[in-house]
Design a protein around this motif. Structure first.
Motif, short mmCIF file in Angstrom:
data_model
loop_
_atom_site.label_atom_id
_atom_site.label_comp_id
_atom_site.label_asym_id
_atom_site.label_seq_id
_atom_site.Cartn_x
_atom_site.Cartn_y
_atom_site.Cartn_z
N ASP A 171 37.11 2.43 7.29
CA ASP A 171 37.42 3.67 8.01
C ASP A 171 38.87 4.09 7.89
O ASP A 171 39.23 5.18 8.35
CB ASP A 171 37.09 3.50 9.50
CG ASP A 171 35.63 3.20 9.74
OD1 ASP A 171 34.83 4.14 9.77
OD2 ASP A 171 35.29 2.00 9.86
N ARG A 174 39.43 7.39 6.14
CA ARG A 174 38.61 8.51 6.55
C ARG A 174 39.50 9.74 6.74
O ARG A 174 40.57 9.65 7.35
CB ARG A 174 37.87 8.18 7.85
CG ARG A 174 36.81 9.20 8.24
CD ARG A 174 36.08 8.72 9.49
NE ARG A 174 35.47 7.42 9.26
CZ ARG A 174 34.30 7.24 8.63
NH1 ARG A 174 33.63 8.29 8.16
NH2 ARG A 174 33.82 6.02 8.48
N PRO A 176 41.54 12.88 8.01
CA PRO A 176 41.95 13.16 9.39
C PRO A 176 41.44 14.51 9.86
O PRO A 176 41.02 15.37 9.07
CB PRO A 176 43.48 13.15 9.29
CG PRO A 176 43.74 13.63 7.90
CD PRO A 176 42.63 13.07 7.05
N ARG A 177 41.48 14.70 11.16
CA ARG A 177 41.21 16.02 11.71
C ARG A 177 42.41 16.93 11.44
O ARG A 177 43.55 16.47 11.37
CB ARG A 177 40.96 15.91 13.22
CG ARG A 177 39.78 15.04 13.59
CD ARG A 177 39.66 14.92 15.11
NE ARG A 177 38.55 14.06 15.49
CZ ARG A 177 38.28 13.72 16.76
NH1 ARG A 177 39.04 14.20 17.74
NH2 ARG A 177 37.25 12.93 17.03
N PRO A 325 31.37 6.24 11.29
CA PRO A 325 32.67 5.78 11.79
C PRO A 325 32.53 4.56 12.69
O PRO A 325 31.57 4.42 13.46
CB PRO A 325 33.22 6.97 12.57
CG PRO A 325 32.42 8.14 12.09
CD PRO A 325 31.07 7.60 11.72
N ASP A 402 42.65 0.29 15.33
CA ASP A 402 42.72 1.74 15.50
C ASP A 402 43.11 2.32 14.13
O ASP A 402 44.26 2.19 13.69
CB ASP A 402 43.75 2.11 16.56
CG ASP A 402 43.75 3.61 16.85
OD1 ASP A 402 42.98 4.35 16.21
OD2 ASP A 402 44.54 4.03 17.73
N TYR A 403 42.16 2.97 13.48
CA TYR A 403 42.37 3.41 12.10
C TYR A 403 42.82 4.87 12.00
O TYR A 403 42.92 5.40 10.90
CB TYR A 403 41.08 3.23 11.29
CG TYR A 403 39.85 3.83 11.93
CD1 TYR A 403 39.52 5.17 11.77
CD2 TYR A 403 39.00 3.03 12.70
CE1 TYR A 403 38.40 5.71 12.36
CE2 TYR A 403 37.87 3.56 13.30
CZ TYR A 403 37.57 4.90 13.12
OH TYR A 403 36.45 5.44 13.71
N HIS A 404 43.14 5.53 13.11
CA HIS A 404 43.62 6.92 13.07
C HIS A 404 45.14 6.91 12.84
O HIS A 404 45.93 7.12 13.77
CB HIS A 404 43.27 7.64 14.38
CG HIS A 404 41.81 7.80 14.61
ND1 HIS A 404 40.95 8.43 13.72
CD2 HIS A 404 41.01 7.40 15.65
CE1 HIS A 404 39.72 8.43 14.18
NE2 HIS A 404 39.72 7.80 15.35
N TRP A 405 45.51 6.69 11.62
CA TRP A 405 46.93 6.55 11.32
C TRP A 405 47.54 7.77 10.64
O TRP A 405 48.77 7.87 10.53
CB TRP A 405 47.15 5.33 10.40
CG TRP A 405 46.50 5.47 9.06
CD1 TRP A 405 45.22 5.15 8.74
CD2 TRP A 405 47.11 5.98 7.87
NE1 TRP A 405 44.97 5.43 7.42
CE2 TRP A 405 46.12 5.93 6.87
CE3 TRP A 405 48.37 6.47 7.55
CZ2 TRP A 405 46.36 6.37 5.57
CZ3 TRP A 405 48.62 6.90 6.27
CH2 TRP A 405 47.62 6.84 5.29
N TRP A 406 46.74 8.71 10.19
CA TRP A 406 47.28 9.83 9.42
C TRP A 406 48.27 10.65 10.23
O TRP A 406 49.45 10.77 9.87
CB TRP A 406 46.14 10.74 8.94
CG TRP A 406 45.13 10.09 8.04
CD1 TRP A 406 43.93 9.55 8.41
CD2 TRP A 406 45.20 9.93 6.62
NE1 TRP A 406 43.25 9.06 7.32
CE2 TRP A 406 44.01 9.29 6.20
CE3 TRP A 406 46.16 10.27 5.65
CZ2 TRP A 406 43.75 8.98 4.87
CZ3 TRP A 406 45.90 9.98 4.33
CH2 TRP A 406 44.70 9.33 3.95
N TRP A 407 47.79 11.25 11.31
CA TRP A 407 48.65 12.07 12.15
C TRP A 407 49.67 11.22 12.91
O TRP A 407 50.81 11.66 13.15
CB TRP A 407 47.82 12.87 13.15
CG TRP A 407 47.36 14.20 12.64
CD1 TRP A 407 46.10 14.53 12.24
CD2 TRP A 407 48.15 15.38 12.47
NE1 TRP A 407 46.05 15.83 11.83
CE2 TRP A 407 47.31 16.39 11.95
CE3 TRP A 407 49.49 15.68 12.68
CZ2 TRP A 407 47.76 17.66 11.67
CZ3 TRP A 407 49.94 16.96 12.40
CH2 TRP A 407 49.09 17.93 11.89
N ARG A 408 49.28 10.00 13.30
CA ARG A 408 50.20 9.16 14.06
C ARG A 408 51.43 8.79 13.23
O ARG A 408 52.55 8.73 13.75
CB ARG A 408 49.49 7.90 14.55
CG ARG A 408 50.34 7.06 15.49
CD ARG A 408 49.68 5.75 15.86
NE ARG A 408 48.49 5.98 16.65
CZ ARG A 408 47.26 5.63 16.28
NH1 ARG A 408 47.07 5.04 15.12
NH2 ARG A 408 46.23 5.85 17.06
#
Length: 480
Positions: A171, A174, A176-177, A325, A402-408
């Motif tokens: 993930d 994946r 990002p939004r 996801p 926590d794989y939401h690293w793009w925006w972070r």
């Protein structure tokens, strides 16, 4: 009768001797009489006239010079020669050929107050930041080496039971939004990064002297106009990697969004200067020229870069992305997005706030800024610090699955701009004495332009550092 004449003559001679010892006076229409020579009693007459063909005086100015040395005579000079700069006697200002042209301002720079304290503060800040950066890098290398060795061990079953950053390999890439907006920000940030690097490099070499007012800003604007191609290329390539298909919208937003915000803010500030009747207002013709550079050069170059970016294949990821996801487990306080983003901007801001004080003084307090060498060094340290701080926090979040690293990754280093704005507010209330609503609006309007540019600049650095880091660690680990 003779006795009275003798006494009168003695009094007259005493009076003349008194004037001889202490004063000289001027009378129009008379020749100057000199009684200065004690060895002889001869009377010298000389005339020092000011006459000209263009201006004829109604009478002549002559001098009774009782105190001038008779051996030194100032040559008479014509009034026309004085008016047209053709003086007979030499100027008291002498040319010093030993001073080089590049060093002509050194006597002003050396005489500036507290110069030694400023240099010591800069060196102290740089040493601290270098030490922290080295410590972060050492911790990251040792921890990562152990993680990779553990994940690549022979017994894969025990490794799969453990939690860690390997568990989210399906993930982590994946898309990002709001991938469209992120790619536009990254394209503009790349353009600003290259522009800043070249401008500071030229300033370090001495091509942009502080004596030439406006040279630094003019060079930055011209470079920004000419660097539309990298912005379009990076934005299009990343947008294609995110799986986007609205390439026309992407190109238009890359060329118009952030520059449009900056220009609208700048035009509003200039409109206030026009209303106030300030001489600092930029003429309307100059604004038209800026718009012509923007739409005539920058926008077409952005379209050229986007064309080549969309022609290239999407960036290949080292691991495959799962269709479903993965659920993110409950996070602790320090691994939640907002606390990590807030903490991520502290260290990068710590390495620039001293230089920021000098820069704000040069902008708002009319002090000369000339330490471009140290500014370029701080620029390099800022890049390193943003990269390491963002990579470190990204690693902690991946370890917490926590794989939401793009925006972070973009917002973590970009949050340094928020600290920049807070420091600007502090500088306004503690250092400046600005009175009036128009001046206050101007200060915060220009500060917001600086904050936006710095946000795109630092956010782009953090994103590409994390992008390289994540690709690197997932390409060396064994994934079934």
């Amino acid at each position: 009768m003779k006795r009275r004449i003798h006494i009168s003559f003695v009094c007259f001679y005493s009076l003349v001797s008194y004037f001889h010892s202490c004063t000289a006076f001027y009378l129009p229409g008379l020749a100057p009489v000199s009684f200065c020579d004690e060895s002889s009693s001869e009377i010298e007459l000389f005339v020092n006239r000011l006459d000209s063909v263009e201006s004829v005086l109604p009478y002549e100015y002559d001098v009774f010079d009782f105190c001038q040395d008779t051996k030194e005579r100032r040559p008479s000079e014509n009034l026309g020669q004085v008016l047209f700069g053709e003086r007979i006697e030499s100027s008291p200002y002498k040319e010093d050929n030993s001073i080089k042209w590049a060093s002509r301002w050194d006597y002003i720079l050396v005489s500036m107050p507290h110069t030694n304290i400023q240099w010591f503060s800069i060196m102290n800040s740089l040493v601290i930041v270098l030490f922290l950066s080295g410590m972060v890098a050492m911790i990251m290398l040792r921890t990562l080496h152990k993680d990779i060795a553990r994940y690549n061990q022979v017994d894969q079953e025990d490794a799969q039971e453990e939690s860690g950053w390997k568990q989210v390999h399906g993930d982590v890439f994946r898309p990002p939004r709001k991938g469209m907006l992120l790619s536009v920000f990254l394209g503009q940030g790349t353009q600003i990064f290259i522009m800043t690097f070249i401008t500071l490099f030229l300033a370090c070499l001495g091509f942009l002297s502080p004596a030439n007012r406006g040279a630094l800003m003019t060079c930055a604007v011209v470079l920004w106009v000419l660097l539309g191609t990298p912005a379009g290329y990076v934005s299009a390539r990343l947008y294609k990697t995110f799986g986007g298909e609205k390439w026309k919208t992407n190109v238009l937003l890359t060329a118009l969004l952030c520059p449009g915000i900056v220009f609208a803010d700048f035009f509003l500030m200039n409109l206030i200067l026009w209303v106030e009747g300030s001489s600092a207002a930029i003429p309307f013709g100059t604004l038209v020229a800026i718009l012509a550079l923007w739409f005539g050069i920058s926008v077409p170059l952005t379209f050229v870069g986007a064309y080549f970016g969309f022609k290239k294949a999407a960036i290949e990821q080292p691991v495959r992305t799962n269709q479903i996801p993965r659920q993110i487990p409950e996070q602790s306080f320090f691994t939640k997005p907002i606390p990590g983003i807030v903490m991520g901007g502290i260290l990068p801001f710590g390495c620039i706030f001293i230089q920021l004080f000098f820069i704000l003084n040069s902008i708002w307090s009319h002090q000369m800024y000339y330490m471009f060498g140290f500014l370029f060094l701080v620029f390099i340290i800022l890049v390193i610090t943003c990269s390491e701080a963002t990579i470190l926090l990204c690693y902690f979040h991946l370890c917490a699955e926590d794989y939401h690293w793009w925006w972070r990754s973009f917002l973590t280093s970009g949050f340094t701009a928020v600290y920049l704005f807070i420091y600007g507010v502090h500088y306004f209330f503690s250092k400046l004495q600005i009175v009036g609503a128009a001046s206050t609006i101007l200060y915060f309007g220009y500060t917001m332009i600086m904050v936006l540019i710095f946000f795109l600049f630092t956010g782009t650095i953090g994103f590409f550092a994390c992008f390289w880091f994540v690709n690197k660690i997932y390409s060396v680990v064994k994934v079934d």
